[in-house]
Enzyme design. Structure first.
Site, mmCIF file in Angstrom:
data_model
loop_
_atom_site.group_PDB
_atom_site.id
_atom_site.type_symbol
_atom_site.label_atom_id
_atom_site.label_comp_id
_atom_site.label_asym_id
_atom_site.label_seq_id
_atom_site.Cartn_x
_atom_site.Cartn_y
_atom_site.Cartn_z
ATOM 1 N N PRO A 1 43.395 32.264 39.185
ATOM 2 C CA PRO A 1 42.364 32.169 38.145
ATOM 3 C C PRO A 1 42.960 32.584 36.804
ATOM 4 C CG PRO A 1 41.683 33.610 39.971
ATOM 5 C CD PRO A 1 43.126 33.313 40.140
ATOM 6 N N GLU A 2 42.659 31.818 35.759
ATOM 7 C CA GLU A 2 43.145 32.208 34.437
ATOM 8 C C GLU A 2 42.148 33.186 33.827
ATOM 9 O OE1 GLU A 2 45.167 29.253 32.265
ATOM 10 O OE2 GLU A 2 45.575 28.024 34.020
ATOM 11 N N LYS B 1 43.915 38.947 32.715
ATOM 12 C CA LYS B 1 43.564 38.686 34.112
ATOM 13 C C LYS B 1 43.150 39.947 34.863
ATOM 14 C CE LYS B 1 46.627 34.692 34.174
ATOM 15 N NZ LYS B 1 47.884 34.113 34.686
ATOM 16 N N ARG C 1 57.842 27.389 37.046
ATOM 17 C CA ARG C 1 56.533 26.749 37.173
ATOM 18 C C ARG C 1 56.500 25.494 36.297
ATOM 19 N NH1 ARG C 1 51.859 30.993 37.173
ATOM 20 N NH2 ARG C 1 50.959 29.455 38.594
#
Lengths: 281, 281
Positions: free
Chosen positions: B2-3, B52, B270
């Site tokens: 989740p951002e 976060k 990534r």
């Protein structure tokens, strides 16, 4: 990231389309211009896949080997003589300006071209260079010359989780997130179990199951399926992504064998899935 | 993962459902039994999200703060008084045996419970511990007290690519793969451009665009959309995942603004996406 079986599929495709033929090469993007020029006009002699590494051996002076590792985002796109796309992700970019290397062979209807985008390794090596790259890898369950004993020797001594060891290309070469999750399920082993606590029988089961499911995926042209038809909700021939796996990306869903909720956890910065009932710690 | 905007959504949900109420806590899985026992019966005073990281402040003696970081696989599931699931991934596991922490409050119809699964951080800290955790973070575009100058001071001196800097929680807190791809697009900057080569105007645009798209996502309860209606194929109100982004996971597809093929590359292990035409190097 393509797992090892896809690299074996790529190797077969090169063999069939370009094996024993003169190959023309260029680098539309320009980043592999020297390498492409060195290969241009040579004949493709052999193809070899070791885990996630592809080696194409060409005729002529050393360096003879093209070494490609696709990494996280690389991929091959294949085209026929009429520039119809045969495989790979859909491509709309007519000018091919992001193609590192293009190989083209055949004439008339037999003409085929393969375009490489985004690979982390695309380099020419001599035989020693290939040997050095292969020496870093554990045995590859898809290769006839693989010695599972080399993998077992590392697993039995390691305190790392078996789910992490299977992903370590120096232990076994070829597995990615799919197989590191599905293979422990097929063997009934929790992926968190340390290598030292895996029995030789369990390891042998994992090795043979990995060889089996990866070979079957190669035969299907790459499509991964591990579920037994008896465990799948539908058996009309088509196997959807949802029914193809026992645990991979199924967190929160019921186990196809026992109904327990499939779990997910972080292991080495990546995800791992398992059934807490079917896979005892 | 989740951002950051999702953590702000979680904070709001705790505020609304449990703010100023007595909360009952337990740890069905047992791994947070001591922490759950220490919180049980306290009142939820405040909620704060920094990037976060979620902090819930409870009444009573120190430690007062519950610090949760969901990591790659963590998540909250919310239930109502009738044990109907209100949000989160579908859960079938009736016995909740993989729940690290459960919080429950309210009576009758107002009863709500929140279950935490798979977080990398779930710990009780005192005020100093919270300050230490927050001090590691860059400014969070969703917070009124954020100072973008602190982020700009790091960006302007760095040779790292801006796409990597945006993902570095010590530079800006909250962005994940979606925003680190979409925000450079909105500012017309190639994500590979080194921080030192980003102008102050471009950085200011990125900061304000990140604040805008993240705030809009919070208002939508979490749903991320960055595309302008004029750039979307359909405008019937429903925005599909395919039309919600300019570049995120759109490699191989044509740019919604100029038609150029969207690119993908590896950056810091990534993926990053961009349009080579709209985002000059």
């Amino acid at each position: 990231m393509p797992e090892g079986h896809m690299i074996h599929v790529d190797a077969r495709r090169f063999d069939e389309a370009m094996g024993d033929r003169v190959v023309h090469t260029d680098s539309p993007q320009g980043r592999f211009a020297d390498g492409a020029a060195a290969l241009d006009g040579r004949t493709l002699r052999d193809t070899e896949a070791f885990g996630k590494n592809l080696f194409l051996r060409f005729s002529g002076d050393s360096p003879q080997y093209l070494h490609v590792h696709l990494g996280l985002i690389g991929g091959w796109t294949w085209w026929d003589a009429d520039h119809q796309q045969l495989s790979g992700r859909p491509v709309v970019n007519a000018d091919s300006s992001n193609v590192r290397l293009r190989l083209r062979t055949g004439r008339g209807d037999a003409e085929r071209s393969a375009e490489l985008r985004g690979a982390i390794t695309c380099t020419l090596v001599d035989e020693e260079g290939m040997d050095r790259a292969v020496a870093k890898l554990g045995p590859d369950p898809l290769r006839d010359d693989a010695d599972p004993g080399l993998a077992w020797a590392k697993v039995r001594k390691s305190k790392k989780p078996i789910g992490g060891l299977l992903l370590d290309q120096a232990v076994t070469a070829g597995a990615g997130l799919i197989w590191r999750a599905e293979v422990p399920f097929l063997a009934g082993v929790d992926p968190h179990r340390p290598g030292v606590d895996v029995t030789e029988d369990e390891f042998t089961t994992m090795w043979s199951e990995m060889a089996r499911v990866m070979s079957e995926a190669v035969e299907r042209g790459g499509k991964e399926i591990t579920t037994d038809p008896a465990d799948r909700p539908e058996t009309d021939g088509h196997v959807s992504r949802d029914d193809a796996f026992y645990v991979f990306r199924r967190d929160g869903a019921p186990c196809l064998r026992c109904g327990t909720e499939i779990r997910v956890a972080e292991m080495g910065t990546r995800k791992v899935w398992w059934c807490p009932t079917c896979q005892p710690r």
